[in-house]
Design an enzyme around this catalytic site. Structure first.
Site, mmCIF file in Angstrom:
data_model
loop_
_atom_site.group_PDB
_atom_site.id
_atom_site.type_symbol
_atom_site.label_atom_id
_atom_site.label_comp_id
_atom_site.label_asym_id
_atom_site.label_seq_id
_atom_site.Cartn_x
_atom_site.Cartn_y
_atom_site.Cartn_z
ATOM 1 N N ASN A 126 0.800 -1.221 0.000
ATOM 2 C CA ASN A 126 0.000 0.000 0.000
ATOM 3 C C ASN A 126 0.836 1.275 0.000
ATOM 4 O O ASN A 126 0.340 2.338 -0.376
ATOM 5 C CB ASN A 126 -0.925 -0.012 1.229
ATOM 6 C CG ASN A 126 -1.671 1.280 1.416
ATOM 7 O OD1 ASN A 126 -2.496 1.669 0.610
ATOM 8 N ND2 ASN A 126 -1.356 1.984 2.504
ATOM 9 N N TYR B 211 3.071 9.880 -11.608
ATOM 10 C CA TYR B 211 2.185 9.100 -10.730
ATOM 11 C C TYR B 211 1.327 8.138 -11.539
ATOM 12 O O TYR B 211 1.246 6.941 -11.230
ATOM 13 C CB TYR B 211 1.293 10.025 -9.903
ATOM 14 C CG TYR B 211 0.262 9.259 -9.101
ATOM 15 C CD1 TYR B 211 0.638 8.543 -7.967
ATOM 16 C CD2 TYR B 211 -1.074 9.200 -9.505
ATOM 17 C CE1 TYR B 211 -0.284 7.807 -7.252
ATOM 18 C CE2 TYR B 211 -2.005 8.471 -8.794
ATOM 19 C CZ TYR B 211 -1.608 7.775 -7.665
ATOM 20 O OH TYR B 211 -2.523 7.033 -6.960
ATOM 21 N N GLY C 250 -10.673 4.814 -7.258
ATOM 22 C CA GLY C 250 -10.688 6.184 -7.746
ATOM 23 C C GLY C 250 -10.381 7.111 -6.577
ATOM 24 O O GLY C 250 -9.767 6.698 -5.595
ATOM 25 N N GLU D 262 -5.227 11.155 2.960
ATOM 26 C CA GLU D 262 -4.302 12.280 2.917
ATOM 27 C C GLU D 262 -3.644 12.442 1.546
ATOM 28 O O GLU D 262 -2.792 13.304 1.365
ATOM 29 C CB GLU D 262 -3.202 12.096 3.979
ATOM 30 C CG GLU D 262 -3.718 12.079 5.406
ATOM 31 C CD GLU D 262 -2.610 11.780 6.405
ATOM 32 O OE1 GLU D 262 -1.440 11.603 5.988
ATOM 33 O OE2 GLU D 262 -2.901 11.723 7.615
#
Length: 256
Positions: A83, A148, A179, A184
């Site tokens: 993650n 990204y 999505g 944060e």
């Protein structure tokens, strides 16, 4: 005999926290890894069946240190939640080059290395699972977040390939492609508080716990790709119905 654990990276916030809570509720023994040890310690104390390791996985030698720590505690990874990761918003040539390389190293390099060190044991035991957190960004290019989006495309392609390679050995590999999600992420990525991208996240953001629930359910169903939510499923398939030139132009019109 080594004890099996669920290893969760990026466990100090967002999806990582919800993965920890939901897996803890399922009775899993957890090892939580992130840079912010204070947050991990508080979460481990809350859960009761978890321990924390403070480690910046983007640093050289971090994974070797992590695996040595697991071995010292007589643990092996039976479930890996890959993650850890972050995004940056802005035009490629204007963003900090070193920070973008760190993003590639963490989002792609660390994820790949962790999969590499745990998969042989899973294959030998003929059981185990890896859930790699990708994104709906994986399905198209992203002007304004070019690196990204590219890292998440890597995660998706890599996960699908591994899924086919190891499924005959009883091991599951899935890519979770959420999505916008209420975490944060936007703050770290640099979304302007009053900008369109920030508003998009507020308006469309899914609840983190529901994304995690969908990811774990997809893993149990042995799905290669998990895209939570009907809107996300539709946008993820946009490249099938429209020319790629249209898709990237539309993505590029969003002012970040």
């Amino acid at each position: 005999m080594a004890a099996g654990v669920a290893l969760i990276t990026g466990a100090s916030a967002g999806l990582g926290v919800d993965f920890a809570r939901q897996l803890s509720a399922k009775g899993k023994r957890l090892v939580l890894v992130a840079r912010r040890k204070d947050r991990l310690d508080a979460l481990a104390a809350e859960l009761g069946n978890a321990r924390s390791i403070g480690e910046d996985l983007s640093l050289p030698g971090a994974i070797d240190r992590l695996m040595a720590e697991l071995a010292a505690h007589g643990e092996h990874v039976e479930l890996l939640i890959n993650n850890a990761g972050f995004g940056l918003t802005g035009r490629f040539a204007e963003l900090d080059g070193k920070r973008q390389r760190q993003m590639i190293d963490l989002n792609c390099g660390t994820l790949t290395e962790l999969a590499y060190v745990v998969l042989p044991g899973m294959v030998e035991r003929r059981s185990g699972a890896i859930l790699n957190v990708a994104s709906t960004a994986a399905f198209q290019p992203g002007p304004g977040m070019a690196v990204y989006f590219a890292t998440k495309a890597f995660v998706l392609s890599f996960s699908e390939a591994l899924h086919e390679e190891v499924k005959r050995h009883g091991v599951i590999v899935s890519a979770l492609c959420p999505g916008p999600t209420a975490t944060e992420f936007g703050e770290v990525a640099g979304f302007k508080p009053s900008g369109p991208s920030a508003k998009l996240f507020v308006d469309m953001a899914a609840v983190s716990a529901s994304v995690v629930r969908a990811g774990l359910a997809g893993l149990e169903k042995r799905q290669a790709i998990v895209v939570p939510g009907m809107i996300n499923k539709a946008t993820a398939q946009a490249h099938r119905f429209f020319p790629r030139s249209w898709v990237r132009r539309i993505a590029g019109t969003i002012k970040l």
